[in-house]
Write a protein that holds these residues in place. Structure first.
Motif, PDB file in Angstrom:
ATOM      1  N   PRO A 156       0.812  -1.226   0.000  1.00  0.00           N
ATOM      2  CA  PRO A 156       0.000   0.000   0.000  1.00  0.00           C
ATOM      3  C   PRO A 156       0.842   1.271   0.000  1.00  0.00           C
ATOM      4  O   PRO A 156       0.397   2.302  -0.516  1.00  0.00           O
ATOM      5  CB  PRO A 156      -0.793  -0.099   1.313  1.00  0.00           C
ATOM      6  CG  PRO A 156      -0.672  -1.498   1.772  1.00  0.00           C
ATOM      7  CD  PRO A 156       0.562  -2.072   1.171  1.00  0.00           C
ATOM      8  N   CYS A 157       2.040   1.214   0.540  1.00  0.00           N
ATOM      9  CA  CYS A 157       2.901   2.408   0.580  1.00  0.00           C
ATOM     10  C   CYS A 157       3.281   2.861  -0.830  1.00  0.00           C
ATOM     11  O   CYS A 157       3.508   4.037  -1.079  1.00  0.00           O
ATOM     12  CB  CYS A 157       4.172   2.112   1.362  1.00  0.00           C
ATOM     13  SG  CYS A 157       3.853   1.549   3.020  1.00  0.00           S
ATOM     14  N   ASN A 158       3.378   1.908  -1.751  1.00  0.00           N
ATOM     15  CA  ASN A 158       3.834   2.200  -3.111  1.00  0.00           C
ATOM     16  C   ASN A 158       2.690   2.104  -4.120  1.00  0.00           C
ATOM     17  O   ASN A 158       2.919   2.040  -5.328  1.00  0.00           O
ATOM     18  CB  ASN A 158       4.951   1.227  -3.512  1.00  0.00           C
ATOM     19  CG  ASN A 158       6.218   1.450  -2.704  1.00  0.00           C
ATOM     20  OD1 ASN A 158       6.227   2.233  -1.774  1.00  0.00           O
ATOM     21  ND2 ASN A 158       7.286   0.763  -3.051  1.00  0.00           N
ATOM     22  N   SER A 204       7.284  -5.301   0.652  1.00  0.00           N
ATOM     23  CA  SER A 204       6.243  -4.681   1.479  1.00  0.00           C
ATOM     24  C   SER A 204       6.599  -4.866   2.947  1.00  0.00           C
ATOM     25  O   SER A 204       6.616  -5.985   3.459  1.00  0.00           O
ATOM     26  CB  SER A 204       4.899  -5.349   1.169  1.00  0.00           C
ATOM     27  OG  SER A 204       3.954  -4.942   2.127  1.00  0.00           O
ATOM     28  N   GLU A 205       6.877  -3.751   3.596  1.00  0.00           N
ATOM     29  CA  GLU A 205       7.316  -3.810   4.988  1.00  0.00           C
ATOM     30  C   GLU A 205       6.257  -4.459   5.878  1.00  0.00           C
ATOM     31  O   GLU A 205       6.569  -5.204   6.805  1.00  0.00           O
ATOM     32  CB  GLU A 205       7.625  -2.392   5.471  1.00  0.00           C
ATOM     33  CG  GLU A 205       8.399  -2.325   6.765  1.00  0.00           C
ATOM     34  CD  GLU A 205       9.814  -2.892   6.649  1.00  0.00           C
ATOM     35  OE1 GLU A 205      10.380  -2.934   5.540  1.00  0.00           O
ATOM     36  OE2 GLU A 205      10.336  -3.311   7.693  1.00  0.00           O
ATOM     37  N   THR A 206       5.018  -4.181   5.577  1.00  0.00           N
ATOM     38  CA  THR A 206       3.945  -4.688   6.435  1.00  0.00           C
ATOM     39  C   THR A 206       3.750  -6.189   6.278  1.00  0.00           C
ATOM     40  O   THR A 206       3.536  -6.896   7.250  1.00  0.00           O
ATOM     41  CB  THR A 206       2.613  -3.984   6.077  1.00  0.00           C
ATOM     42  OG1 THR A 206       2.837  -2.588   6.157  1.00  0.00           O
ATOM     43  CG2 THR A 206       1.499  -4.381   7.022  1.00  0.00           C
ATOM     44  N   TYR A 207       3.801  -6.657   5.051  1.00  0.00           N
ATOM     45  CA  TYR A 207       3.330  -8.012   4.814  1.00  0.00           C
ATOM     46  C   TYR A 207       4.416  -9.073   4.696  1.00  0.00           C
ATOM     47  O   TYR A 207       4.144 -10.255   4.833  1.00  0.00           O
ATOM     48  CB  TYR A 207       2.474  -8.033   3.534  1.00  0.00           C
ATOM     49  CG  TYR A 207       1.188  -7.254   3.686  1.00  0.00           C
ATOM     50  CD1 TYR A 207       0.224  -7.670   4.593  1.00  0.00           C
ATOM     51  CD2 TYR A 207       0.951  -6.108   2.945  1.00  0.00           C
ATOM     52  CE1 TYR A 207      -0.950  -6.957   4.759  1.00  0.00           C
ATOM     53  CE2 TYR A 207      -0.225  -5.383   3.113  1.00  0.00           C
ATOM     54  CZ  TYR A 207      -1.173  -5.812   4.024  1.00  0.00           C
ATOM     55  OH  TYR A 207      -2.334  -5.106   4.196  1.00  0.00           O
ATOM     56  N   GLY A 214       9.776   3.610  -2.101  1.00  0.00           N
ATOM     57  CA  GLY A 214       9.329   4.378  -0.939  1.00  0.00           C
ATOM     58  C   GLY A 214       9.296   3.524   0.306  1.00  0.00           C
ATOM     59  O   GLY A 214       9.976   3.808   1.284  1.00  0.00           O
ATOM     60  N   CYS A 215       8.489   2.452   0.276  1.00  0.00           N
ATOM     61  CA  CYS A 215       8.381   1.589   1.458  1.00  0.00           C
ATOM     62  C   CYS A 215       9.792   1.100   1.815  1.00  0.00           C
ATOM     63  O   CYS A 215      10.606   0.775   0.941  1.00  0.00           O
ATOM     64  CB  CYS A 215       7.446   0.426   1.153  1.00  0.00           C
ATOM     65  SG  CYS A 215       6.959  -0.482   2.630  1.00  0.00           S
ATOM     66  N   ASP A 216      10.038   1.057   3.114  1.00  0.00           N
ATOM     67  CA  ASP A 216      11.380   0.928   3.698  1.00  0.00           C
ATOM     68  C   ASP A 216      12.510   0.396   2.807  1.00  0.00           C
ATOM     69  O   ASP A 216      13.416   1.116   2.437  1.00  0.00           O
ATOM     70  CB  ASP A 216      11.320   0.018   4.921  1.00  0.00           C
ATOM     71  CG  ASP A 216      10.619   0.674   6.096  1.00  0.00           C
ATOM     72  OD1 ASP A 216       9.862   1.640   5.893  1.00  0.00           O
ATOM     73  OD2 ASP A 216      10.820   0.209   7.220  1.00  0.00           O
ATOM     74  N   LYS A 217      12.473  -0.903   2.519  1.00  0.00           N
ATOM     75  CA  LYS A 217      13.637  -1.535   1.893  1.00  0.00           C
ATOM     76  C   LYS A 217      13.717  -1.244   0.405  1.00  0.00           C
ATOM     77  O   LYS A 217      14.729  -1.543  -0.231  1.00  0.00           O
ATOM     78  CB  LYS A 217      13.607  -3.062   2.085  1.00  0.00           C
ATOM     79  CG  LYS A 217      13.400  -3.518   3.504  1.00  0.00           C
ATOM     80  CD  LYS A 217      14.478  -3.032   4.440  1.00  0.00           C
ATOM     81  CE  LYS A 217      14.198  -3.427   5.867  1.00  0.00           C
ATOM     82  NZ  LYS A 217      13.064  -2.733   6.495  1.00  0.00           N
ATOM     83  N   GLY A 254       1.288   5.979   0.158  1.00  0.00           N
ATOM     84  CA  GLY A 254       2.483   6.666   0.640  1.00  0.00           C
ATOM     85  C   GLY A 254       3.095   5.899   1.791  1.00  0.00           C
ATOM     86  O   GLY A 254       2.443   5.049   2.399  1.00  0.00           O
ATOM     87  N   PHE A 255       4.353   6.198   2.051  1.00  0.00           N
ATOM     88  CA  PHE A 255       5.041   5.446   3.113  1.00  0.00           C
ATOM     89  C   PHE A 255       4.739   6.022   4.483  1.00  0.00           C
ATOM     90  O   PHE A 255       4.105   7.071   4.613  1.00  0.00           O
ATOM     91  CB  PHE A 255       6.533   5.318   2.819  1.00  0.00           C
ATOM     92  CG  PHE A 255       7.278   6.601   2.521  1.00  0.00           C
ATOM     93  CD1 PHE A 255       7.535   7.537   3.512  1.00  0.00           C
ATOM     94  CD2 PHE A 255       7.788   6.837   1.240  1.00  0.00           C
ATOM     95  CE1 PHE A 255       8.260   8.684   3.251  1.00  0.00           C
ATOM     96  CE2 PHE A 255       8.508   7.988   0.962  1.00  0.00           C
ATOM     97  CZ  PHE A 255       8.742   8.921   1.973  1.00  0.00           C
ATOM     98  N   CYS A 256       5.178   5.319   5.526  1.00  0.00           N
ATOM     99  CA  CYS A 256       4.908   5.709   6.913  1.00  0.00           C
ATOM    100  C   CYS A 256       5.319   7.165   7.126  1.00  0.00           C
ATOM    101  O   CYS A 256       6.415   7.570   6.752  1.00  0.00           O
ATOM    102  CB  CYS A 256       5.666   4.810   7.874  1.00  0.00           C
ATOM    103  SG  CYS A 256       5.036   3.132   7.884  1.00  0.00           S
ATOM    104  N   MET A 257       4.406   7.935   7.740  1.00  0.00           N
ATOM    105  CA  MET A 257       4.628   9.389   7.806  1.00  0.00           C
ATOM    106  C   MET A 257       5.263   9.848   9.110  1.00  0.00           C
ATOM    107  O   MET A 257       5.238  11.011   9.456  1.00  0.00           O
ATOM    108  CB  MET A 257       3.344  10.140   7.486  1.00  0.00           C
ATOM    109  CG  MET A 257       2.191  10.091   8.463  1.00  0.00           C
ATOM    110  SD  MET A 257       1.966   8.643   9.435  1.00  0.00           S
ATOM    111  CE  MET A 257       0.215   8.365   9.356  1.00  0.00           C
ATOM    112  N   THR A 284      11.929   4.252   8.868  1.00  0.00           N
ATOM    113  CA  THR A 284      13.003   3.935   7.923  1.00  0.00           C
ATOM    114  C   THR A 284      12.717   4.537   6.551  1.00  0.00           C
ATOM    115  O   THR A 284      13.630   5.026   5.877  1.00  0.00           O
ATOM    116  CB  THR A 284      13.167   2.414   7.820  1.00  0.00           C
ATOM    117  OG1 THR A 284      13.386   1.919   9.138  1.00  0.00           O
ATOM    118  CG2 THR A 284      14.336   2.040   6.936  1.00  0.00           C
ATOM    119  N   ALA A 285      11.464   4.521   6.129  1.00  0.00           N
ATOM    120  CA  ALA A 285      11.149   5.039   4.793  1.00  0.00           C
ATOM    121  C   ALA A 285      11.439   6.532   4.706  1.00  0.00           C
ATOM    122  O   ALA A 285      12.117   6.994   3.775  1.00  0.00           O
ATOM    123  CB  ALA A 285       9.693   4.753   4.455  1.00  0.00           C
ATOM    124  N   SER A 286      10.930   7.313   5.669  1.00  0.00           N
ATOM    125  CA  SER A 286      11.174   8.764   5.639  1.00  0.00           C
ATOM    126  C   SER A 286      12.663   9.056   5.787  1.00  0.00           C
ATOM    127  O   SER A 286      13.182  10.002   5.179  1.00  0.00           O
ATOM    128  CB  SER A 286      10.424   9.460   6.779  1.00  0.00           C
ATOM    129  OG  SER A 286       9.051   9.246   6.663  1.00  0.00           O
TER     130      SER A 286
END
Ligand code: FES
Length: 575
Positions: free
Chosen positions: A57-59, A89-92, A125-128, A197-200, A204-206
């Motif tokens: 979802p971040c991307n 996907s950092e979440t999943y 965008g999402c972390d890694k 969008g990534f974690c606000m 790590t993403a920001s």
């Protein structure tokens, strides 16, 4: 200044130019999708490497953003080709997305090498996804621009702004402590992630997107634009336009990513109180460029850089506030004297030139030097008998009273053991205890998951305890907080001293002295080492087995040993 390249010197011309059977084949297949030979022959062919995915979802908005990049490429006289790359996907992704960063790096590098492309716009965008794409692009060393996906909008729950990860953990702690009702908790689920969008938070993403900008790999101001702000679409267009020029100029990552550029990134990381994960990623990125970043350099820079970004988890605001307060350029302008301003960036100008005119609009979000959030950087590096090769701690997000602490260890052999016992009434733990988690590192977990913010035992939560010293060889989400010592090296799985800690051993943490020590005798340590048996690896085949055989320790960036160097690779033969 390099001479401008000619159409015949383009890398893609090897595929599309020759009047041979192979050239015929390559041209005819582009015609198959409806292009004319003059659309792509002798034009910079720009790969748009997209980590869009429906399971990330971040991307999620990057599919649409790629269209704006293409528009820019066409307008500048290039030929865009979009293709997908592994969307971490950092979440999943389990057991840990960190396990797959190197796979994305390999995919990026090999796609750029094997295909007829002259330059790349990297969409992540999402972390890694940021370090993965950059590591691959560095190793291939074609002209490349990184387009950060941008943070999601602020969360909102009953009028309160919510931050990704940080507030999830904060309110879960309250839920466990019994101070938040089930109904309140459930209603929060609808408001914490309101847009792509990534974690606000300063997760790590920001952090990594900001560091990509500090390194010079994004256009100025690109890193903090909210994902759904129309400025983001215009930035995508500009990336498309600029990459075409970069190809003609032959401006490559190796021209931009100097040792000074990495020092700039570390400096910015400290002023942001960035995620501890950034240390691992920067070390890995630097190794790809042929530099060794000693962990002590992070500590040295941290000691002279104030924290200016008032962003959760260390501060109060969120990334949307940061952008409208002036964004990263404004923050960097506050620490101009600490940066190498002559470092080159992807727009062909220096960092100093790019900072001209940048100003802080809200001095509570981006603090002035006279009123920092903390006088020195948010991250320290610890060494000592428990961490001979180093450990990392984000002191800006910890309870200050715990920064000098001696306490007895409560040891968990792995995360399953922790889950089974942490909330038991008979766990021999007090608020002065130090929670220790073993086998959570790069090989042990495997994949060094973000388990480092060990939960506070329920019986202590109910007494009002909200922070304790916690030690592990795992990582911690950039959105997490607490007195957590992370990345202990060498990890316990390979026989680092962390493997030999037993219940009741005294451990000393002294942040001021930068020490982390296990207070047992040398003889006792030797006895425990002699009877220790290395656990069996958990993968016998496939990518997992390659990962376990070749991954480096955290202080070396967790890259694969065979990827983490700067060695010229030949262009593919074409017959
Ligand atoms: Fe994607 Fe946090 S889950 S950036």
């Amino acid at each position: 200044m390099k001479a401008k390249r000619t159409p015949e010197q383009l890398r893609s011309f090897r595929w599309f130019g020759p009047p041979t059977m192979l050239g015929f084949s390559h041209r005819s297949r582009m015609k198959q999708i409806g292009y004319r030979a003059e659309d792509f022959t002798g034009k910079p062919v720009i790969a748009i490497i997209n980590t869009w995915s429906e399971i990330n979802p971040c991307n999620y908005h990057l599919r649409e953003r790629a269209e704006a990049v293409k528009r820019g490429v066409w307008q500048a006289g290039g030929f865009p080709v979009e293709f997908p790359a592994f969307s971490i996907s950092e979440t999943y992704m389990k057991p840990s997305p960190m396990m797959y960063r190197n796979l994305l790096a390999m995919e990026t590098e090999e796609a750029l090498r094997s295909l007829p492309v002259d330059g790349a716009v990297l969409l992540g965008g999402c972390d890694k996804t940021t370090p993965g794409l950059l590591m691959g692009a560095i190793s291939m060393n074609l002209p490349a621009i990184y387009l950060p996906g941008g943070p999601m909008l602020r969360g909102n729950w009953r009028g309160q702004p919510l931050g990704s990860g940080t507030d999830l953990r904060k309110f879960w702690t309250e839920r466990c402590a019994g101070t938040l009702s089930e109904e309140e908790w459930n209603s929060m689920e609808d408001g914490i992630a309101r847009s792509p969008g990534f974690c606000m938070t300063m997760g790590t993403a920001s952090t990594m997107t900001a560091l990509a900008e500090a390194l010079g790999m994004t256009l100025p101001g690109a890193s903090s634009i909210p994902a759904v702000d129309s400025n983001h679409t215009r930035m995508a267009l500009r990336c498309g336009e600029r990459i075409v020029q970069m190809v003609w100029e032959d401006l490559k990552p190796s021209d931009i990513l100097t040792k000074q550029a990495f020092e700039n990134a570390i400096t910015v990381d400290m002023a942001l109180a960035g995620s501890t994960n950034a240390i691992i990623h920067l070390v890995a990125l630097a190794r790809r460029c042929g530099f060794k970043l000693d962990l002590r350099l992070f500590d040295e820079i941290s000691s002279r850089v104030p924290v200016l970004a008032n962003i959760r988890p260390s501060g109060a605001y969120l990334m949307e506030d940061f952008y409208y307060a002036g964004g990263l350029r404004a923050l960097m302008a506050q620490i101009r004297d600490l940066l190498h301003l002559d470092s080159l960036t992807v727009n062909g100008r220096t960092l100093g030139e790019n900072l001209a005119g940048a100003e802080v609009v809200n001095p509570d979000v981006i603090r002035p030097r006279s009123n920092p959030l903390a006088p020195t950087g948010g991250t320290v590096i610890l060494f000592g008998s428990l961490a001979p090769d180093g450990a990392v701690m984000k002191t800006s997000a910890a309870d200050p009273r715990l920064l000098k602490h001696v306490g007895p260890a409560v040891v968990f052999k792995n995360y399953r053991d922790l889950e089974a016992r942490i909330d038991r009434d008979d766990l021999p733990v007090t608020e002065d205890s130090i929670l220790v988690l073993q086998n959570a590192g790069p090989l042990g977990a495997p994949g060094m998951p973000e388990w480092g913010m060990l939960p506070i035992p329920k019986k202590l939560l109910q007494k009002g305890v909200r922070d304790m010293v916690r030690i592990s060889d795992s990582r911690m989400s950039g959105t997490a907080y607490g007195a957590c010592v992370l990345h202990v090296c060498p990890e316990s799985f390979v026989g680092g001293p962390l493997a030999f800690v037993e219940d009741g051993d005294l451990i000393s943490l002294d942040v001021e002295a930068r020490r982390l020590d296990l207070l047992i005798s040398e003889e006792e340590l030797a006895r425990r080492r002699a009877r220790w048996v290395r656990p069996a690896p958990c993968y016998q085949r496939g990518y997992g087995s390659l990962y376990l055989e070749r991954v480096l320790q955290a202080n070396e960036g967790c890259d694969f040993d065979f990827l983490s160097s700067k060695v010229e690779m030949p262009e593919p033969e074409m017959h």
